[in-house]
Motif scaffolding. Sequence first.
Motif, short mmCIF file in Angstrom:
data_model
loop_
_atom_site.label_atom_id
_atom_site.label_comp_id
_atom_site.label_asym_id
_atom_site.label_seq_id
_atom_site.Cartn_x
_atom_site.Cartn_y
_atom_site.Cartn_z
N ALA A 59 -15.46 -1.49 7.61
CA ALA A 59 -16.28 -0.75 6.65
C ALA A 59 -17.54 -1.54 6.29
CB ALA A 59 -15.47 -0.45 5.39
N MET A 60 -17.37 -2.84 6.07
CA MET A 60 -18.51 -3.69 5.73
C MET A 60 -19.51 -3.71 6.88
SD MET A 60 -18.61 -7.74 4.71
CE MET A 60 -17.79 -8.21 6.22
N LEU A 61 -19.00 -3.81 8.08
CA LEU A 61 -19.89 -3.84 9.25
C LEU A 61 -20.61 -2.51 9.43
CD1 LEU A 61 -20.80 -5.68 11.49
CD2 LEU A 61 -18.92 -4.85 12.87
N ARG A 62 -19.91 -1.41 9.22
CA ARG A 62 -20.55 -0.10 9.34
C ARG A 62 -21.65 0.05 8.29
NH1 ARG A 62 -16.68 3.33 12.14
NH2 ARG A 62 -16.55 2.23 14.13
N TRP A 63 -21.45 -0.51 7.10
CA TRP A 63 -22.48 -0.49 6.07
C TRP A 63 -23.72 -1.22 6.58
CZ3 TRP A 63 -23.66 1.89 1.68
CH2 TRP A 63 -24.65 1.34 0.88
N VAL A 64 -23.52 -2.39 7.17
CA VAL A 64 -24.63 -3.19 7.70
C VAL A 64 -25.38 -2.41 8.78
CG1 VAL A 64 -25.16 -5.25 9.08
CG2 VAL A 64 -23.61 -5.41 7.13
N LEU A 65 -24.65 -1.63 9.56
CA LEU A 65 -25.25 -0.84 10.63
C LEU A 65 -25.89 0.45 10.13
CD1 LEU A 65 -22.50 -1.32 13.37
CD2 LEU A 65 -24.81 -2.28 13.37
N GLY A 66 -25.81 0.69 8.82
CA GLY A 66 -26.43 1.87 8.25
C GLY A 66 -25.57 3.13 8.33
N GLN A 67 -24.31 2.97 8.66
CA GLN A 67 -23.39 4.11 8.76
C GLN A 67 -22.67 4.26 7.42
OE1 GLN A 67 -20.98 3.24 12.18
NE2 GLN A 67 -22.76 2.93 13.48
N VAL A 68 -23.43 4.72 6.44
CA VAL A 68 -23.00 4.69 5.05
C VAL A 68 -21.76 5.55 4.80
CG1 VAL A 68 -23.73 5.19 2.68
CG2 VAL A 68 -25.34 4.19 4.30
#
Length: 140
Positions: A59-68
């Motif tokens: 989840a944290m990584l997806r946030w970084v990738l802009g996949q909110v």
Amino acid sequence: MLGSDHPGLVATLDELIEMQRRVGDPAQAEQYIERTLRIREKTLGPEHPEHGFRLAGLAMLRWVLGQVRESELLYLRALAVLEKAYGEDHASLLPTLMALGGHYFQRDDFNQAEALSRRALHIAEHSLGSGHVATQQCRE
């Protein structure tokens, strides 16, 4: 020879994840995290706390990738797994609660952010004590 989804590969994949994070390649780290998730889900089951922690990492990584939106859904899944494993007031929930609260704060959903922050603080104070570093972080 180990198969591509052998549990013995998880430690090596974890090292690769950390290396990719350090060199700034979140897309590659994401692939490794997804692979460890598949391995751990298959070997430990989808309700094992380790699976919950790995979901939170993704989840944290997806946030970084802009996949909110995907990030939010993964945090919620992680929280559900961890609550089922540990109960609703366990200190192991703190990192996921704080991250999800931060996620909502960044999206200007201040009501959700505040509710999660208050819950995290309550858990930290009752589980760890008022002087614990995690409790102090919850207050910030």
